[in-house]
Write a protein that holds these residues in place. Structure first.
Motif, PDB file in Angstrom:
ATOM      1  N   CYS A  86      70.072  76.125  52.456  1.00  0.00           N
ATOM      2  CA  CYS A  86      69.078  76.263  53.524  1.00  0.00           C
ATOM      3  C   CYS A  86      69.263  75.173  54.575  1.00  0.00           C
ATOM      4  CB  CYS A  86      67.675  76.201  52.928  1.00  0.00           C
ATOM      5  SG  CYS A  86      66.367  76.497  54.132  1.00  0.00           S
ATOM      6  N   ILE A  87      69.399  73.931  54.145  1.00  0.00           N
ATOM      7  CA  ILE A  87      69.566  72.827  55.094  1.00  0.00           C
ATOM      8  C   ILE A  87      70.846  73.001  55.898  1.00  0.00           C
ATOM      9  CG2 ILE A  87      70.020  70.345  55.294  1.00  0.00           C
ATOM     10  CD1 ILE A  87      68.040  69.885  53.029  1.00  0.00           C
ATOM     11  N   ASN A  88      71.918  73.395  55.253  1.00  0.00           N
ATOM     12  CA  ASN A  88      73.183  73.581  55.976  1.00  0.00           C
ATOM     13  C   ASN A  88      73.089  74.695  57.008  1.00  0.00           C
ATOM     14  OD1 ASN A  88      74.543  71.496  54.726  1.00  0.00           O
ATOM     15  ND2 ASN A  88      75.460  72.793  53.144  1.00  0.00           N
ATOM     16  N   ASP A  89      72.366  75.769  56.663  1.00  0.00           N
ATOM     17  CA  ASP A  89      72.170  76.850  57.634  1.00  0.00           C
ATOM     18  C   ASP A  89      71.425  76.343  58.865  1.00  0.00           C
ATOM     19  OD1 ASP A  89      73.501  78.718  56.169  1.00  0.00           O
ATOM     20  OD2 ASP A  89      71.755  79.965  55.700  1.00  0.00           O
ATOM     21  N   LEU A  90      70.397  75.548  58.647  1.00  0.00           N
ATOM     22  CA  LEU A  90      69.601  75.026  59.759  1.00  0.00           C
ATOM     23  C   LEU A  90      70.411  74.044  60.599  1.00  0.00           C
ATOM     24  CD1 LEU A  90      66.191  74.478  57.910  1.00  0.00           C
ATOM     25  CD2 LEU A  90      66.749  76.277  59.558  1.00  0.00           C
ATOM     26  N   LYS A  91      71.151  73.177  59.943  1.00  0.00           N
ATOM     27  CA  LYS A  91      71.937  72.177  60.659  1.00  0.00           C
ATOM     28  C   LYS A  91      73.082  72.812  61.445  1.00  0.00           C
ATOM     29  CE  LYS A  91      72.874  68.234  58.707  1.00  0.00           C
ATOM     30  NZ  LYS A  91      73.357  67.248  57.709  1.00  0.00           N
TER      31      LYS A  91
ATOM     32  N   GLU B 293      72.713  75.322  63.278  1.00  0.00           N
ATOM     33  CA  GLU B 293      72.124  75.854  64.502  1.00  0.00           C
ATOM     34  C   GLU B 293      71.694  74.776  65.484  1.00  0.00           C
ATOM     35  OE1 GLU B 293      68.925  78.450  63.508  1.00  0.00           O
ATOM     36  OE2 GLU B 293      70.156  79.754  62.247  1.00  0.00           O
ATOM     37  N   ARG B 294      71.347  73.584  64.978  1.00  0.00           N
ATOM     38  CA  ARG B 294      70.846  72.524  65.856  1.00  0.00           C
ATOM     39  C   ARG B 294      70.944  71.171  65.157  1.00  0.00           C
ATOM     40  NH1 ARG B 294      67.140  75.614  63.887  1.00  0.00           N
ATOM     41  NH2 ARG B 294      67.197  76.958  65.710  1.00  0.00           N
ATOM     42  N   THR B 295      70.757  70.122  65.927  1.00  0.00           N
ATOM     43  CA  THR B 295      70.742  68.765  65.390  1.00  0.00           C
ATOM     44  C   THR B 295      69.296  68.363  65.095  1.00  0.00           C
ATOM     45  OG1 THR B 295      72.702  68.171  66.669  1.00  0.00           O
ATOM     46  CG2 THR B 295      71.346  66.364  65.865  1.00  0.00           C
ATOM     47  N   TYR B 296      69.094  67.669  63.993  1.00  0.00           N
ATOM     48  CA  TYR B 296      67.751  67.249  63.589  1.00  0.00           C
ATOM     49  C   TYR B 296      67.606  65.739  63.656  1.00  0.00           C
ATOM     50  CZ  TYR B 296      66.801  72.004  62.141  1.00  0.00           C
ATOM     51  OH  TYR B 296      66.597  73.359  62.147  1.00  0.00           O
ATOM     52  N   ASP B 297      66.447  65.306  64.160  1.00  0.00           N
ATOM     53  CA  ASP B 297      66.161  63.874  64.242  1.00  0.00           C
ATOM     54  C   ASP B 297      65.834  63.301  62.864  1.00  0.00           C
ATOM     55  OD1 ASP B 297      65.970  63.296  67.325  1.00  0.00           O
ATOM     56  OD2 ASP B 297      64.966  65.201  66.970  1.00  0.00           O
ATOM     57  N   GLU B 298      65.116  64.071  62.064  1.00  0.00           N
ATOM     58  CA  GLU B 298      64.759  63.624  60.714  1.00  0.00           C
ATOM     59  C   GLU B 298      64.765  64.817  59.769  1.00  0.00           C
ATOM     60  OE1 GLU B 298      64.322  60.583  59.768  1.00  0.00           O
ATOM     61  OE2 GLU B 298      63.481  59.396  61.420  1.00  0.00           O
ATOM     62  N   ILE B 299      65.190  64.564  58.529  1.00  0.00           N
ATOM     63  CA  ILE B 299      65.011  65.527  57.442  1.00  0.00           C
ATOM     64  C   ILE B 299      64.060  64.859  56.457  1.00  0.00           C
ATOM     65  CG2 ILE B 299      66.100  66.890  55.620  1.00  0.00           C
ATOM     66  CD1 ILE B 299      68.665  66.881  57.236  1.00  0.00           C
ATOM     67  N   ILE B 300      62.848  65.373  56.423  1.00  0.00           N
ATOM     68  CA  ILE B 300      61.751  64.723  55.704  1.00  0.00           C
ATOM     69  C   ILE B 300      61.514  65.411  54.364  1.00  0.00           C
ATOM     70  CG2 ILE B 300      59.271  64.206  55.795  1.00  0.00           C
ATOM     71  CD1 ILE B 300      59.592  64.375  58.916  1.00  0.00           C
ATOM     72  N   TYR B 301      61.280  64.612  53.351  1.00  0.00           N
ATOM     73  CA  TYR B 301      60.912  65.139  52.034  1.00  0.00           C
ATOM     74  C   TYR B 301      59.490  64.701  51.718  1.00  0.00           C
ATOM     75  CZ  TYR B 301      60.875  65.681  46.914  1.00  0.00           C
ATOM     76  OH  TYR B 301      60.550  66.021  45.620  1.00  0.00           O
ATOM     77  N   MET B 302      58.611  65.674  51.443  1.00  0.00           N
ATOM     78  CA  MET B 302      57.228  65.375  51.073  1.00  0.00           C
ATOM     79  C   MET B 302      57.186  65.054  49.580  1.00  0.00           C
ATOM     80  SD  MET B 302      55.816  65.693  54.016  1.00  0.00           S
ATOM     81  CE  MET B 302      54.212  65.208  53.352  1.00  0.00           C
TER      82      MET B 302
ATOM     83  N   GLN C 255      51.027  55.741  63.151  1.00  0.00           N
ATOM     84  CA  GLN C 255      52.237  55.187  63.758  1.00  0.00           C
ATOM     85  C   GLN C 255      53.450  56.074  63.446  1.00  0.00           C
ATOM     86  OE1 GLN C 255      49.798  53.152  62.308  1.00  0.00           O
ATOM     87  NE2 GLN C 255      49.165  52.810  64.435  1.00  0.00           N
ATOM     88  N   THR C 256      53.518  56.582  62.213  1.00  0.00           N
ATOM     89  CA  THR C 256      54.616  57.486  61.856  1.00  0.00           C
ATOM     90  C   THR C 256      54.509  58.791  62.643  1.00  0.00           C
ATOM     91  OG1 THR C 256      54.706  56.546  59.630  1.00  0.00           O
ATOM     92  CG2 THR C 256      55.787  58.660  59.958  1.00  0.00           C
ATOM     93  N   ALA C 257      53.288  59.300  62.788  1.00  0.00           N
ATOM     94  CA  ALA C 257      53.084  60.520  63.587  1.00  0.00           C
ATOM     95  C   ALA C 257      53.546  60.289  65.024  1.00  0.00           C
ATOM     96  CB  ALA C 257      51.621  60.936  63.555  1.00  0.00           C
ATOM     97  N   ASN C 258      53.200  59.147  65.595  1.00  0.00           N
ATOM     98  CA  ASN C 258      53.627  58.829  66.963  1.00  0.00           C
ATOM     99  C   ASN C 258      55.146  58.839  67.074  1.00  0.00           C
ATOM    100  OD1 ASN C 258      50.952  58.453  67.663  1.00  0.00           O
ATOM    101  ND2 ASN C 258      51.023  56.229  67.548  1.00  0.00           N
ATOM    102  N   GLN C 259      55.796  58.209  66.108  1.00  0.00           N
ATOM    103  CA  GLN C 259      57.257  58.121  66.124  1.00  0.00           C
ATOM    104  C   GLN C 259      57.895  59.503  66.029  1.00  0.00           C
ATOM    105  OE1 GLN C 259      58.894  56.472  62.526  1.00  0.00           O
ATOM    106  NE2 GLN C 259      60.840  57.435  62.993  1.00  0.00           N
ATOM    107  N   LEU C 260      57.407  60.323  65.100  1.00  0.00           N
ATOM    108  CA  LEU C 260      57.987  61.653  64.906  1.00  0.00           C
ATOM    109  C   LEU C 260      57.760  62.554  66.111  1.00  0.00           C
ATOM    110  CD1 LEU C 260      57.039  62.301  61.164  1.00  0.00           C
ATOM    111  CD2 LEU C 260      59.289  61.682  62.082  1.00  0.00           C
ATOM    112  N   SER C 261      56.660  62.356  66.814  1.00  0.00           N
ATOM    113  CA  SER C 261      56.350  63.207  67.966  1.00  0.00           C
ATOM    114  C   SER C 261      57.322  62.989  69.122  1.00  0.00           C
ATOM    115  CB  SER C 261      54.920  62.956  68.451  1.00  0.00           C
ATOM    116  OG  SER C 261      54.807  61.709  69.125  1.00  0.00           O
ATOM    117  N   LEU C 262      58.042  61.875  69.103  1.00  0.00           N
ATOM    118  CA  LEU C 262      59.001  61.577  70.173  1.00  0.00           C
ATOM    119  C   LEU C 262      60.348  62.256  69.942  1.00  0.00           C
ATOM    120  CD1 LEU C 262      58.274  57.752  70.570  1.00  0.00           C
ATOM    121  CD2 LEU C 262      57.387  59.628  71.956  1.00  0.00           C
ATOM    122  N   GLY C 263      60.538  62.812  68.744  1.00  0.00           N
ATOM    123  CA  GLY C 263      61.797  63.469  68.417  1.00  0.00           C
ATOM    124  C   GLY C 263      61.848  64.894  68.916  1.00  0.00           C
ATOM    125  N   GLY C 264      62.966  65.538  68.652  1.00  0.00           N
ATOM    126  CA  GLY C 264      63.132  66.912  69.095  1.00  0.00           C
ATOM    127  C   GLY C 264      62.973  67.918  67.975  1.00  0.00           C
ATOM    128  N   ASN C 265      63.687  67.718  66.871  1.00  0.00           N
ATOM    129  CA  ASN C 265      63.688  68.689  65.783  1.00  0.00           C
ATOM    130  C   ASN C 265      63.507  67.987  64.432  1.00  0.00           C
ATOM    131  OD1 ASN C 265      64.371  70.870  67.601  1.00  0.00           O
ATOM    132  ND2 ASN C 265      66.433  70.028  67.633  1.00  0.00           N
TER     133      ASN C 265
END
Length: 230
Positions: A70-75, A77-86, A96-106
């Motif tokens: 799944c991750i390889n399929d997504l990557k 198609e586009r570049t990702y700023d972060e791959i996050i694991y919950m 502060q983390t929300a602010n930082q992530l909001s500045l990214g693209g994908n």
């Protein structure tokens, strides 16, 4: 911004993204949120995505192959700023983390489930691990919805009044001040006179003082951080 969420129970995420601000943000083309069913990447026709853990112990573990596919399929198609694991052992999510992530693209958000994911997925793909608190949920889906909500509302144009997000709790390590609306008096309780004065500078000063007062009383840990910064 685009947010791709990988989950083995996609129906859990149908509600949070279909209403209110998140829906309007998608309708207006400000963000794209895509939920991916991990079972579509299963290793066999039985839809297997998990297996028993090595070394005994109760609970199942999400396997490497479906997540990697799944991750390889997504990557691709586009570049990702972060791959996050919950995950419960990630860094605790804050403004502060929300602010930082909001500045990214994908962003990709991988939802843990059962006993989590094979550790090698974390080592190979994950760039950021996030927890929504010191407790354990059934899976990472609700946490992913929280992260998406907190991030999307910060994207320019999403809020009708963009200054509203800047005055939220935690933006300056302070809780938000009290707020009031009509009627000006209710059951003997009156709105503070300063809020009815129309004097912007005095209102701003009152709100700042009340934010400090409320933070000191309710969140002394945040108040100490605020004092060190200011």
């Amino acid at each position: 911004m685009r947010i791709d969420i990988i989950t083995c129970v996609p129906k859990l995420l149908e509600g949070p993204f279909s209403h209110s601000i998140l829906k309007r943000a998608q309708d207006n083309g400000l963000v794209e949120i895509a939920v991916h069913d991990l079972r579509k990447y299963a290793i066999n026709k039985h839809g297997q995505i998990d297996d028993y853990a090595y070394g005994y112990g109760a609970g199942m573990v999400l396997m490497i192959e479906p997540i990697e596919r799944c991750i390889n399929d997504l990557k691709a198609e586009r570049t990702y700023d972060e791959i996050i694991y919950m995950t419960p052992d990630g860094e605790v999510f804050n403004q502060q983390t929300a602010n930082q992530l909001s500045l990214g693209g994908n962003l990709i958000i991988l939802c843990g489930h059962y006993k989590g994911v094979d550790e090698r997925i974390r080592e190979k793909f994950i760039t950021k691990e996030i927890s929504v608190g010191d407790y354990v949920l059934t899976g990472g889906e609700l946490g992913a919805a929280i992260v998406a909500d907190a991030v999307v509302r910060l994207i320019p144009g999403v809020m009708n009044d963009e200054t509203s997000a800047l005055s939220d709790s935690f933006q300056d390590d302070l809780l938000a001040p009290p707020v009031y609306t009509r009627p000006a008096e209710y059951d003997g309780m009156k709105v503070p006179d300063v809020l009815l004065s129309g004097h912007e500078a005095k209102i701003a000063e009152w709100r700042f003082e009340k934010s400090i007062e409320r933070t000191k009383e309710r969140r002394p840990d945040l108040y100490e951080k605020f004092k060190k910064k200011y």
